[in-house]
Design a protein around this motif. Sequence first.
Motif, PDB file in Angstrom:
ATOM      1  N   ASN A  44       1.059  -1.209  -0.103  1.00 36.84           N
ATOM      2  CA  ASN A  44      -0.138   0.039   0.375  1.00 36.84           C
ATOM      3  C   ASN A  44       0.400   1.745   0.121  1.00 36.84           C
ATOM      4  N   PRO A  45       0.494   2.063  -1.309  1.00 39.80           N
ATOM      5  CA  PRO A  45       1.854   3.420  -1.291  1.00 39.80           C
ATOM      6  C   PRO A  45       0.753   3.931  -0.276  1.00 39.80           C
ATOM      7  N   THR A  46       2.263   5.366  -0.596  1.00 34.16           N
ATOM      8  CA  THR A  46       1.738   6.748   0.550  1.00 34.16           C
ATOM      9  C   THR A  46       0.876   7.777  -0.403  1.00 34.16           C
ATOM     10  N   LEU A  47       0.791   7.803  -1.693  1.00 34.55           N
ATOM     11  CA  LEU A  47       0.252   9.087  -3.269  1.00 34.55           C
ATOM     12  C   LEU A  47      -1.289   8.594  -2.601  1.00 34.55           C
ATOM     13  N   LYS A  48      -1.797   9.924  -2.481  1.00 30.11           N
ATOM     14  CA  LYS A  48      -3.176  10.250  -1.917  1.00 30.11           C
ATOM     15  C   LYS A  48      -3.671  10.511  -3.156  1.00 30.11           C
ATOM     16  N   VAL A  49      -5.140  10.217  -3.284  1.00 25.02           N
ATOM     17  CA  VAL A  49      -6.116  10.761  -5.161  1.00 25.02           C
ATOM     18  C   VAL A  49      -6.059  11.721  -3.980  1.00 25.02           C
ATOM     19  N   THR A  50      -6.424  12.387  -5.335  1.00 23.19           N
ATOM     20  CA  THR A  50      -6.649  14.873  -4.739  1.00 23.19           C
ATOM     21  C   THR A  50      -8.102  14.955  -5.358  1.00 23.19           C
ATOM     22  N   GLN A  51      -8.499  15.964  -5.228  1.00 25.27           N
ATOM     23  CA  GLN A  51     -10.173  17.100  -6.035  1.00 25.27           C
ATOM     24  C   GLN A  51      -9.378  17.186  -6.729  1.00 25.27           C
ATOM     25  N   ASN A  52     -10.021  17.548  -8.325  1.00 29.18           N
ATOM     26  CA  ASN A  52      -9.696  17.609  -9.807  1.00 29.18           C
ATOM     27  C   ASN A  52      -8.183  16.667 -10.591  1.00 29.18           C
ATOM     28  N   GLN A  53      -8.138  15.886  -9.812  1.00 26.81           N
ATOM     29  CA  GLN A  53      -6.845  15.395 -10.066  1.00 26.81           C
ATOM     30  C   GLN A  53      -6.913  14.595 -11.394  1.00 26.81           C
ATOM     31  N   THR A  54      -6.481  14.135 -12.738  1.00 30.14           N
ATOM     32  CA  THR A  54      -6.236  13.628 -14.403  1.00 30.14           C
ATOM     33  C   THR A  54      -5.986  11.962 -13.581  1.00 30.14           C
ATOM     34  N   ILE A  55      -6.128  11.005 -13.636  1.00 26.58           N
ATOM     35  CA  ILE A  55      -5.670   9.451 -13.414  1.00 26.58           C
ATOM     36  C   ILE A  55      -6.091   9.119 -14.901  1.00 26.58           C
ATOM     37  N   SER A  56      -4.731   8.270 -15.079  1.00 25.62           N
ATOM     38  CA  SER A  56      -5.212   6.961 -16.231  1.00 25.62           C
ATOM     39  C   SER A  56      -5.294   5.468 -15.673  1.00 25.62           C
ATOM     40  N   LEU A  57      -5.427   5.100 -16.840  1.00 23.46           N
ATOM     41  CA  LEU A  57      -6.191   3.779 -16.218  1.00 23.46           C
ATOM     42  C   LEU A  57      -6.268   2.582 -17.296  1.00 23.46           C
ATOM     43  N   MET A  58      -5.375   1.809 -17.111  1.00 24.17           N
ATOM     44  CA  MET A  58      -5.873   0.490 -18.231  1.00 24.17           C
ATOM     45  C   MET A  58      -6.356  -0.516 -17.701  1.00 24.17           C
ATOM     46  N   THR A  59      -7.293  -1.755 -18.425  1.00 26.97           N
ATOM     47  CA  THR A  59      -8.031  -2.697 -18.889  1.00 26.97           C
ATOM     48  C   THR A  59      -7.173  -2.938 -19.848  1.00 26.97           C
ATOM     49  N   PHE A  60      -6.781  -4.737 -18.603  1.00 30.21           N
ATOM     50  CA  PHE A  60      -6.466  -5.304 -20.471  1.00 30.21           C
ATOM     51  C   PHE A  60      -7.227  -6.970 -19.359  1.00 30.21           C
ATOM     52  N   ASN A  61      -7.815  -7.915 -20.124  1.00 30.70           N
ATOM     53  CA  ASN A  61      -7.495  -8.989 -19.971  1.00 30.70           C
ATOM     54  C   ASN A  61      -6.117 -10.269 -20.535  1.00 30.70           C
ATOM     55  N   THR A  62      -5.586 -10.674 -19.421  1.00 28.51           N
ATOM     56  CA  THR A  62      -4.031 -11.064 -19.978  1.00 28.51           C
ATOM     57  C   THR A  62      -4.318 -12.460 -20.670  1.00 28.51           C
ATOM     58  N   GLY A  63      -5.368 -12.893 -20.592  1.00 27.93           N
ATOM     59  CA  GLY A  63      -5.715 -14.283 -20.997  1.00 27.93           C
ATOM     60  C   GLY A  63      -4.940 -15.073 -20.779  1.00 27.93           C
ATOM     61  N   TYR A  64      -4.466 -15.565 -19.350  1.00 29.63           N
ATOM     62  CA  TYR A  64      -3.630 -16.309 -18.350  1.00 29.63           C
ATOM     63  C   TYR A  64      -2.294 -16.695 -19.059  1.00 29.63           C
ATOM     64  N   ALA A  65      -1.947 -15.323 -19.939  1.00 30.20           N
ATOM     65  CA  ALA A  65      -0.635 -15.196 -20.342  1.00 30.20           C
ATOM     66  C   ALA A  65      -0.372 -16.287 -21.125  1.00 30.20           C
ATOM     67  N   GLY A  66      -1.734 -17.231 -21.775  1.00 29.75           N
ATOM     68  CA  GLY A  66      -1.166 -18.390 -22.434  1.00 29.75           C
ATOM     69  C   GLY A  66      -2.741 -18.636 -23.390  1.00 29.75           C
TER      70      GLY A  66
END
Length: 355
Positions: A44-66
């Motif tokens: 668990n890191p210490t960086l916190k979410v703030t108001q008016n913040q820009t956030i990037s996300l990636m969703t990825f079904n990795t297919g269990y690398a198979g």
Amino acid sequence: MKKIIKWFLKIVLLIVLIAGGFVGYLTLTEYKPKPIEEIQIEQNPTLKVTQNQTISLMTFNTGYAGLGEDEDFVMDGGKKGRPDSKSVVEDYLDGIEGLITTHDADIYLLQEVDLKARRSYEINQVDHYKALLPTYHSTFAYNFNAVFVPFPVSLTDYIGPVKSGIQTLAKYQIESSERHQFPGEFSWPLRVANLKRAMLVNTYSIEGSTKKLVVVNLHMSAYDGDGSLRAQEMNYLKTFMETQTSLGNYVIIGGDFNQTFPTAVDIYPPKPGLYQAYPIEANFLPSGYIFGIDITDPTCRLLNQPYNPNSELTQYYIIDGFIVSDNITIDSVDVIQDDFKYSDHNPVYMTITLN
């Protein structure tokens, strides 16, 4: 002749007893999660979410690398039950990790991540991704937990034991994490060695606000012939969103919906005889939510054959993406077009701003 018949009946009886005992063992060891379970938080890191913040996300079904470019899968009309060797899985895993590090995101929503499974040669992929992102928190929830999946392609090519699920990694300090079991299940005995679909719900405090950022990672049902499982899962998700609206929270839901988004229905129509990803109902979203998707490229391919973009039997889908609450601005959403080199899915990358 009577002796032959007698021995034959004994053999049949023995087979029935063995099969019955095996089904009984699977029934006794069936994974039976509670409706909501608390999930352990690691790194668990210490960086916190703030108001008016820009956030990037990636969703990825990795297919269990198979399930990379050279693979097919028997459930999709292919021939194989797992990759040919451990080195194949390791190569796909290296490629997936390269995609993750090349496309830096604040939050990663990963699906089909094997903790320990025969199909991926017992490589602990959860630990791999934790080690790859040591400054991010990690949470993991089972989506598939079976002591043995008796789905043989041959005597040597079968699925076997599976411990697999959904993993969220984020650079922000997390307040809580829960596994929400979706309602509905296959009938016995099919359910005892099948997936138990769930949502991984992570909650983050926001500095200067009484509201929360709620990030949901999900991988919804496929191979649901009559659509009853999908309907129950979608109703649960809709109720969850309505509850979060009443609380005024910021909500991001991402993952593999295994259903075509309403605006993508006619882009890759199903070809005769091939698997159809049913559409999400056009009026599904409750008030206050929008889809975050990119329909310019496919997010998934059918595993009826190794990947061949020039084949008439190649079937594409747009089933991976996001849903966000309307107190969030979507700045961009893009499919990372990687030609399915390392998985049967392409990642989807989104940037948002908390209003």
